[in-house]
Design a protein around this motif. Sequence first.
Motif, PDB file in Angstrom:
ATOM      1  N   LYS A 163      49.053  44.823  44.459  1.00  0.00           N
ATOM      2  CA  LYS A 163      48.414  46.108  44.685  1.00  0.00           C
ATOM      3  C   LYS A 163      46.929  45.965  44.336  1.00  0.00           C
ATOM      4  CE  LYS A 163      52.084  48.401  45.908  1.00  0.00           C
ATOM      5  NZ  LYS A 163      52.218  49.152  47.160  1.00  0.00           N
ATOM      6  N   ILE A 164      46.082  46.622  45.127  1.00  0.00           N
ATOM      7  CA  ILE A 164      44.653  46.576  44.814  1.00  0.00           C
ATOM      8  C   ILE A 164      44.031  47.960  44.902  1.00  0.00           C
ATOM      9  CG2 ILE A 164      44.092  44.187  45.442  1.00  0.00           C
ATOM     10  CD1 ILE A 164      43.144  45.432  48.191  1.00  0.00           C
ATOM     11  N   LYS A 165      42.873  48.102  44.254  1.00  0.00           N
ATOM     12  CA  LYS A 165      42.024  49.291  44.380  1.00  0.00           C
ATOM     13  C   LYS A 165      40.586  48.821  44.210  1.00  0.00           C
ATOM     14  CE  LYS A 165      43.118  50.396  39.570  1.00  0.00           C
ATOM     15  NZ  LYS A 165      43.730  51.322  38.634  1.00  0.00           N
ATOM     16  N   PRO A 166      39.607  49.600  44.652  1.00  0.00           N
ATOM     17  CA  PRO A 166      38.223  49.113  44.673  1.00  0.00           C
ATOM     18  C   PRO A 166      37.718  48.631  43.317  1.00  0.00           C
ATOM     19  CG  PRO A 166      38.392  51.200  45.847  1.00  0.00           C
ATOM     20  CD  PRO A 166      39.732  50.945  45.231  1.00  0.00           C
ATOM     21  N   GLU A 167      38.189  49.205  42.241  1.00  0.00           N
ATOM     22  CA  GLU A 167      37.644  48.862  40.926  1.00  0.00           C
ATOM     23  C   GLU A 167      38.013  47.457  40.473  1.00  0.00           C
ATOM     24  OE1 GLU A 167      39.991  52.043  40.698  1.00  0.00           O
ATOM     25  OE2 GLU A 167      38.406  52.408  42.159  1.00  0.00           O
ATOM     26  N   ASN A 168      39.150  46.919  40.943  1.00  0.00           N
ATOM     27  CA  ASN A 168      39.576  45.639  40.357  1.00  0.00           C
ATOM     28  C   ASN A 168      39.887  44.563  41.396  1.00  0.00           C
ATOM     29  OD1 ASN A 168      41.942  46.308  41.560  1.00  0.00           O
ATOM     30  ND2 ASN A 168      43.185  46.309  39.716  1.00  0.00           N
ATOM     31  N   ASP A 169      39.686  44.860  42.683  1.00  0.00           N
ATOM     32  CA  ASP A 169      40.223  43.974  43.718  1.00  0.00           C
ATOM     33  C   ASP A 169      39.650  42.557  43.703  1.00  0.00           C
ATOM     34  OD1 ASP A 169      37.752  44.883  44.512  1.00  0.00           O
ATOM     35  OD2 ASP A 169      38.400  45.707  46.423  1.00  0.00           O
ATOM     36  N   LEU A 170      38.315  42.413  43.709  1.00  0.00           N
ATOM     37  CA  LEU A 170      37.722  41.079  43.830  1.00  0.00           C
ATOM     38  C   LEU A 170      37.956  40.257  42.567  1.00  0.00           C
ATOM     39  CD1 LEU A 170      34.476  42.119  45.719  1.00  0.00           C
ATOM     40  CD2 LEU A 170      36.538  41.073  46.697  1.00  0.00           C
ATOM     41  N   HIS A 171      37.884  40.937  41.430  1.00  0.00           N
ATOM     42  CA  HIS A 171      38.180  40.250  40.169  1.00  0.00           C
ATOM     43  C   HIS A 171      39.623  39.726  40.185  1.00  0.00           C
ATOM     44  CE1 HIS A 171      38.568  39.368  35.927  1.00  0.00           C
ATOM     45  NE2 HIS A 171      39.684  40.070  35.957  1.00  0.00           N
ATOM     46  N   THR A 172      40.550  40.581  40.603  1.00  0.00           N
ATOM     47  CA  THR A 172      41.959  40.168  40.654  1.00  0.00           C
ATOM     48  C   THR A 172      42.147  38.982  41.591  1.00  0.00           C
ATOM     49  OG1 THR A 172      42.675  42.420  40.202  1.00  0.00           O
ATOM     50  CG2 THR A 172      44.294  40.975  41.217  1.00  0.00           C
ATOM     51  N   LEU A 173      41.536  39.050  42.770  1.00  0.00           N
ATOM     52  CA  LEU A 173      41.727  37.961  43.734  1.00  0.00           C
ATOM     53  C   LEU A 173      41.146  36.656  43.211  1.00  0.00           C
ATOM     54  CD1 LEU A 173      41.171  39.769  47.146  1.00  0.00           C
ATOM     55  CD2 LEU A 173      43.300  38.901  46.158  1.00  0.00           C
ATOM     56  N   GLU A 174      39.989  36.745  42.582  1.00  0.00           N
ATOM     57  CA  GLU A 174      39.356  35.552  42.014  1.00  0.00           C
ATOM     58  C   GLU A 174      40.273  34.922  40.943  1.00  0.00           C
ATOM     59  OE1 GLU A 174      36.564  34.290  43.189  1.00  0.00           O
ATOM     60  OE2 GLU A 174      36.479  32.678  41.680  1.00  0.00           O
ATOM     61  N   THR A 175      40.778  35.767  40.057  1.00  0.00           N
ATOM     62  CA  THR A 175      41.656  35.274  38.985  1.00  0.00           C
ATOM     63  C   THR A 175      42.927  34.655  39.554  1.00  0.00           C
ATOM     64  OG1 THR A 175      40.889  37.179  37.718  1.00  0.00           O
ATOM     65  CG2 THR A 175      42.774  35.986  36.818  1.00  0.00           C
ATOM     66  N   VAL A 176      43.553  35.377  40.475  1.00  0.00           N
ATOM     67  CA  VAL A 176      44.836  34.915  40.999  1.00  0.00           C
ATOM     68  C   VAL A 176      44.654  33.649  41.829  1.00  0.00           C
ATOM     69  CG1 VAL A 176      46.715  35.515  42.584  1.00  0.00           C
ATOM     70  CG2 VAL A 176      45.923  37.185  40.905  1.00  0.00           C
ATOM     71  N   ARG A 177      43.614  33.600  42.638  1.00  0.00           N
ATOM     72  CA  ARG A 177      43.390  32.404  43.460  1.00  0.00           C
ATOM     73  C   ARG A 177      43.057  31.180  42.617  1.00  0.00           C
ATOM     74  NH1 ARG A 177      46.435  31.989  47.205  1.00  0.00           N
ATOM     75  NH2 ARG A 177      45.968  32.716  49.277  1.00  0.00           N
ATOM     76  N   ASN A 178      42.389  31.395  41.454  1.00  0.00           N
ATOM     77  CA  ASN A 178      42.118  30.264  40.557  1.00  0.00           C
ATOM     78  C   ASN A 178      43.415  29.653  40.045  1.00  0.00           C
ATOM     79  OD1 ASN A 178      39.380  30.103  40.690  1.00  0.00           O
ATOM     80  ND2 ASN A 178      39.035  31.582  39.049  1.00  0.00           N
ATOM     81  N   HIS A 179      44.405  30.494  39.774  1.00  0.00           N
ATOM     82  CA  HIS A 179      45.685  29.981  39.274  1.00  0.00           C
ATOM     83  C   HIS A 179      46.598  29.516  40.392  1.00  0.00           C
ATOM     84  CE1 HIS A 179      44.558  31.904  35.492  1.00  0.00           C
ATOM     85  NE2 HIS A 179      45.515  31.180  34.937  1.00  0.00           N
ATOM     86  N   PHE A 180      46.540  30.172  41.529  1.00  0.00           N
ATOM     87  CA  PHE A 180      47.489  29.901  42.621  1.00  0.00           C
ATOM     88  C   PHE A 180      46.722  29.711  43.932  1.00  0.00           C
ATOM     89  CE2 PHE A 180      49.378  32.859  39.536  1.00  0.00           C
ATOM     90  CZ  PHE A 180      50.474  32.121  39.102  1.00  0.00           C
TER      91      PHE A 180
END
Length: 362
Positions: A163-180
């Motif tokens: 799930k995403i929303k404007p406040e956290n989307d790019l940070h979340t994607l960056e974090t998740v893509r770094n791990h996976f």
Amino acid sequence: MISFKKIIMHRLKMPLKYPFANSSTTITEKDIIITELHDQDGIIGYGESVAFDSPWYTEETTDTVQYMMEHHLWPLIKKQQINHPTELKLHNIRRNHMAKTAIEGAVWDLYAKRTQQPLYQAIGGTTNQIPVGAAIGFQSTDEQLIEKIAQALEQGYQRIKLKIKPENDLHTLETVRNHFPTTPLMVDANSAYTINDIDHLKKMDPYHLMMIEQPLASDDFIDHAKLQHEINTPICLDESIHTLADVQTAISLNSCKIISIKLAKVGGFTNAIKIHDYCQEHNIPVWCGGMLEAGIGRAQSLALATLPNFTLPADPGASNRYWHQDIITPEVEVQNGYVTLPKRPGIGYDLNLPTTDQKVLT
Ligand SMILES: O=C(O)CCC(=O)c1ccccc1C(=O)O
Ligand SMILES: [Mg+2]
């Protein structure tokens, strides 16, 4: 010929194992109705209301489903005699698709049992193996999110939906893509953006997402088309799709490249099959979205996902991802990233309800 003798509505509250948070709301409990439909020979079919207790996803709620069933749908259906579920006539009642599905699903289950075939076969499904993914709601920390994803991948889930929303989307994607870095990954915005966010949404392109689900409002077919023109990530429409006409609009305007079909959102199997066939003819892949269903709704959604153009992993996974104890035996299980549906007649699972509030309609 099938005629309908009575329907028993079982209403119960089921606490979710973990709260499910998205850009609109946090769900901690489901208020469900199981419909038990009896025909003239005492054969029973089951359906489920997958509505929520507030109208954040569509207009319907569990209360509106119950009302529609008692006052409009049952009075209409009890007068009908059919040879096949596609003959059921519900079109004189507008919308109310979740209420219709709670009855229409039961009619299909009943029909499949009468004709001694699994439900997935009765609707034209070509396999009993369904690839499934895991949908993960907002977590309080990045560490928790990473942990949840790792768990789902260990359990074999074939893709991760965040799930995403404007406040956290790019940070979340960056974090998740770094791990996976290579995990099949998609995101669901539940309408958290507007067309003014085009430049922001373009920044998701480098993360190689399978799709972005419902970025804009549910009736924004034109703005979705503008957005799809500007971003590489395929748009998938979820809340926008309630009817075949919605699908025709979306495809002809190029509002999306993928469609999420949910049985309850489109008013049951007969409509879902038509939408599936139309998407297949137009080379639009579809997949089966989830509604945090209890066992009956889950089994029916998965039966739908056996149709051949459901080529992307489905949301509804193992019962124990959602529930301490599901209302069916056996529970839905995931092995090596697939649910295997039983080959018994009908939905193939037995109902195992705790004591509930019941209302009998005759
Ligand atoms: O795992 C699931 O059942 C689906 C999770 C999910 O994303 C969802 C759950 C409830 C209502 C709407 C949605 C959605 O797809 O938007
Ligand atoms: Mg969605």
